[in-house]
Design a protein around this motif. Structure first.
Motif, PDB file in Angstrom:
ATOM      1  N   GLY A  96       0.786  -1.221   0.000  1.00  0.00           N
ATOM      2  CA  GLY A  96       0.000   0.000   0.000  1.00  0.00           C
ATOM      3  C   GLY A  96       0.824   1.280   0.000  1.00  0.00           C
ATOM      4  O   GLY A  96       0.277   2.359  -0.190  1.00  0.00           O
ATOM      5  N   LYS A  97       2.125   1.175   0.225  1.00  0.00           N
ATOM      6  CA  LYS A  97       2.992   2.357   0.181  1.00  0.00           C
ATOM      7  C   LYS A  97       3.314   2.673  -1.284  1.00  0.00           C
ATOM      8  O   LYS A  97       3.173   1.839  -2.167  1.00  0.00           O
ATOM      9  N   THR A  98       3.773   3.892  -1.510  1.00  0.00           N
ATOM     10  CA  THR A  98       4.094   4.341  -2.863  1.00  0.00           C
ATOM     11  C   THR A  98       5.601   4.431  -3.051  1.00  0.00           C
ATOM     12  O   THR A  98       6.298   5.077  -2.268  1.00  0.00           O
ATOM     13  N   LEU A  99       6.071   3.754  -4.093  1.00  0.00           N
ATOM     14  CA  LEU A  99       7.474   3.833  -4.501  1.00  0.00           C
ATOM     15  C   LEU A  99       7.556   4.735  -5.721  1.00  0.00           C
ATOM     16  O   LEU A  99       6.892   4.478  -6.730  1.00  0.00           O
ATOM     17  N   GLY A 100       8.351   5.783  -5.623  1.00  0.00           N
ATOM     18  CA  GLY A 100       8.616   6.653  -6.756  1.00  0.00           C
ATOM     19  C   GLY A 100       9.985   6.319  -7.327  1.00  0.00           C
ATOM     20  O   GLY A 100      10.978   6.299  -6.597  1.00  0.00           O
ATOM     21  N   ILE A 101      10.028   6.033  -8.604  1.00  0.00           N
ATOM     22  CA  ILE A 101      11.284   5.685  -9.254  1.00  0.00           C
ATOM     23  C   ILE A 101      11.662   6.818 -10.196  1.00  0.00           C
ATOM     24  O   ILE A 101      10.894   7.177 -11.090  1.00  0.00           O
ATOM     25  N   LEU A 102      12.828   7.376  -9.969  1.00  0.00           N
ATOM     26  CA  LEU A 102      13.339   8.429 -10.838  1.00  0.00           C
ATOM     27  C   LEU A 102      14.324   7.775 -11.805  1.00  0.00           C
ATOM     28  O   LEU A 102      15.432   7.419 -11.433  1.00  0.00           O
ATOM     29  N   GLY A 103      13.859   7.567 -13.025  1.00  0.00           N
ATOM     30  CA  GLY A 103      14.644   6.865 -14.039  1.00  0.00           C
ATOM     31  C   GLY A 103      14.045   5.501 -14.280  1.00  0.00           C
ATOM     32  O   GLY A 103      14.173   4.612 -13.454  1.00  0.00           O
ATOM     33  N   LEU A 104      13.334   5.351 -15.380  1.00  0.00           N
ATOM     34  CA  LEU A 104      12.641   4.091 -15.675  1.00  0.00           C
ATOM     35  C   LEU A 104      13.298   3.350 -16.834  1.00  0.00           C
ATOM     36  O   LEU A 104      12.645   2.921 -17.774  1.00  0.00           O
ATOM     37  N   GLY A 105      14.599   3.187 -16.723  1.00  0.00           N
ATOM     38  CA  GLY A 105      15.322   2.352 -17.671  1.00  0.00           C
ATOM     39  C   GLY A 105      15.255   0.903 -17.212  1.00  0.00           C
ATOM     40  O   GLY A 105      14.352   0.508 -16.472  1.00  0.00           O
ATOM     41  N   ARG A 106      16.233   0.105 -17.626  1.00  0.00           N
ATOM     42  CA  ARG A 106      16.244  -1.320 -17.276  1.00  0.00           C
ATOM     43  C   ARG A 106      16.144  -1.552 -15.769  1.00  0.00           C
ATOM     44  O   ARG A 106      15.347  -2.348 -15.298  1.00  0.00           O
ATOM     45  N   ILE A 107      16.979  -0.861 -15.004  1.00  0.00           N
ATOM     46  CA  ILE A 107      17.021  -1.096 -13.559  1.00  0.00           C
ATOM     47  C   ILE A 107      15.759  -0.572 -12.888  1.00  0.00           C
ATOM     48  O   ILE A 107      15.162  -1.256 -12.049  1.00  0.00           O
ATOM     49  N   GLY A 108      15.330   0.620 -13.243  1.00  0.00           N
ATOM     50  CA  GLY A 108      14.115   1.185 -12.652  1.00  0.00           C
ATOM     51  C   GLY A 108      12.905   0.300 -12.888  1.00  0.00           C
ATOM     52  O   GLY A 108      12.092   0.080 -11.987  1.00  0.00           O
ATOM     53  N   LEU A 109      12.786  -0.232 -14.108  1.00  0.00           N
ATOM     54  CA  LEU A 109      11.651  -1.115 -14.408  1.00  0.00           C
ATOM     55  C   LEU A 109      11.773  -2.451 -13.678  1.00  0.00           C
ATOM     56  O   LEU A 109      10.775  -3.001 -13.213  1.00  0.00           O
ATOM     57  N   ALA A 110      12.990  -2.974 -13.547  1.00  0.00           N
ATOM     58  CA  ALA A 110      13.181  -4.221 -12.794  1.00  0.00           C
ATOM     59  C   ALA A 110      12.802  -4.013 -11.328  1.00  0.00           C
ATOM     60  O   ALA A 110      12.212  -4.891 -10.697  1.00  0.00           O
ATOM     61  N   LEU A 111      13.106  -2.849 -10.779  1.00  0.00           N
ATOM     62  CA  LEU A 111      12.703  -2.530  -9.411  1.00  0.00           C
ATOM     63  C   LEU A 111      11.180  -2.418  -9.318  1.00  0.00           C
ATOM     64  O   LEU A 111      10.577  -2.906  -8.362  1.00  0.00           O
ATOM     65  N   ALA A 112      10.563  -1.810 -10.306  1.00  0.00           N
ATOM     66  CA  ALA A 112       9.103  -1.654 -10.309  1.00  0.00           C
ATOM     67  C   ALA A 112       8.409  -3.011 -10.228  1.00  0.00           C
ATOM     68  O   ALA A 112       7.440  -3.180  -9.487  1.00  0.00           O
ATOM     69  N   VAL A 113       8.902  -3.983 -10.974  1.00  0.00           N
ATOM     70  CA  VAL A 113       8.317  -5.333 -10.960  1.00  0.00           C
ATOM     71  C   VAL A 113       8.380  -5.913  -9.550  1.00  0.00           C
ATOM     72  O   VAL A 113       7.401  -6.485  -9.053  1.00  0.00           O
ATOM     73  N   ARG A 114       9.503  -5.763  -8.888  1.00  0.00           N
ATOM     74  CA  ARG A 114       9.667  -6.303  -7.533  1.00  0.00           C
ATOM     75  C   ARG A 114       8.748  -5.593  -6.537  1.00  0.00           C
ATOM     76  O   ARG A 114       8.134  -6.221  -5.679  1.00  0.00           O
ATOM     77  N   ALA A 115       8.657  -4.284  -6.653  1.00  0.00           N
ATOM     78  CA  ALA A 115       7.812  -3.516  -5.729  1.00  0.00           C
ATOM     79  C   ALA A 115       6.336  -3.865  -5.900  1.00  0.00           C
ATOM     80  O   ALA A 115       5.602  -3.986  -4.913  1.00  0.00           O
ATOM     81  N   ARG A 116       5.903  -4.028  -7.130  1.00  0.00           N
ATOM     82  CA  ARG A 116       4.499  -4.387  -7.365  1.00  0.00           C
ATOM     83  C   ARG A 116       4.194  -5.761  -6.787  1.00  0.00           C
ATOM     84  O   ARG A 116       3.084  -6.000  -6.298  1.00  0.00           O
ATOM     85  N   ALA A 117       5.161  -6.663  -6.810  1.00  0.00           N
ATOM     86  CA  ALA A 117       4.953  -7.994  -6.240  1.00  0.00           C
ATOM     87  C   ALA A 117       4.701  -7.911  -4.733  1.00  0.00           C
ATOM     88  O   ALA A 117       4.078  -8.799  -4.162  1.00  0.00           O
ATOM     89  N   PHE A 118       5.153  -6.828  -4.098  1.00  0.00           N
ATOM     90  CA  PHE A 118       4.935  -6.613  -2.674  1.00  0.00           C
ATOM     91  C   PHE A 118       3.706  -5.751  -2.403  1.00  0.00           C
ATOM     92  O   PHE A 118       3.481  -5.321  -1.278  1.00  0.00           O
ATOM     93  N   GLY A 119       2.933  -5.464  -3.433  1.00  0.00           N
ATOM     94  CA  GLY A 119       1.708  -4.703  -3.254  1.00  0.00           C
ATOM     95  C   GLY A 119       1.912  -3.203  -3.146  1.00  0.00           C
ATOM     96  O   GLY A 119       1.040  -2.488  -2.647  1.00  0.00           O
TER      97      GLY A 119
END
Length: 177
Positions: free
Chosen positions: A91-114
């Protein structure tokens, strides 16, 4: 990766034809001078994608769980479990500054945690993995956690500064890998 490939370094290596940097950034290479000299410059950008995304997410997990403080206190023979108030990432919000390969890989992991994942990138206008914001300021203002994933360039150097720190919510965390 630590070698600074400066004008002086290049001039001292007259047979140099190719520079490869193990990792993502090329801030340790004088790219303009290398091009002038006809030297090819590459990096191993994809090699570290998962490792850096996992490191960033490990830090994000560690923060609300006070892992470093809990470990240190146990080593000091203290039991401060009741003092360590934790919160969940769901339920928390993760803001990613830079959505290249690494930023998108982090996004996938964060979404898996809700987590809600939002991001800003000057050249990314759509992705299935994050809501895109029009500005870095909007991204920071909405985020409980902010993770930086931009190359070090003249345009990105110092993006986190006195002004941008004022946009952070009280209690927001910054992760800079």
């Amino acid at each position: 990766s630590k070698t600074k490939v400066t004008k002086e370094y290049i001039d001292a290596s007259p047979k140099l034809k190719f520079v490869i940097r193990g990792g993502v950034g090329l801030d340790n290479v004088d790219l303009v001078y290398a091009r002038e000299k006809g030297i090819r410059v590459e990096n191993t950008a994809e090699a570290s994608t998962v490792a850096v995304a996992e490191l960033a997410f490990a830090m994000i997990i560690a923060l609300p769980n006070h892992i470093a403080r809990a470990d240190r206190s146990m080593r000091e023979k203290q039991w401060i479990k009741k003092e360590l108030k934790r919160s969940e990432l769901m339920g928390k919000t993760l803001g990613i500054l830079g959505l290249g390969r690494i930023g998108l890989a982090l996004a996938v992991r964060a979404r898996a945690f809700g987590m809600r994942v939002i991001g800003w990138h000057p050249d990314v206008f759509f992705t299935d993995f994050a809501e895109i914001n029009e500005s870095m300021e909007d991204t920071i203002k909405q985020s409980d956690y902010i993770s930086l994933h931009m190359p070090l360039l003249p345009a990105t150097k110092g993006v986190i500064n006195k002004d941008s720190l004022a946009w952070f919510k009280d209690g927001a965390y910054l992760v800079n890998t």
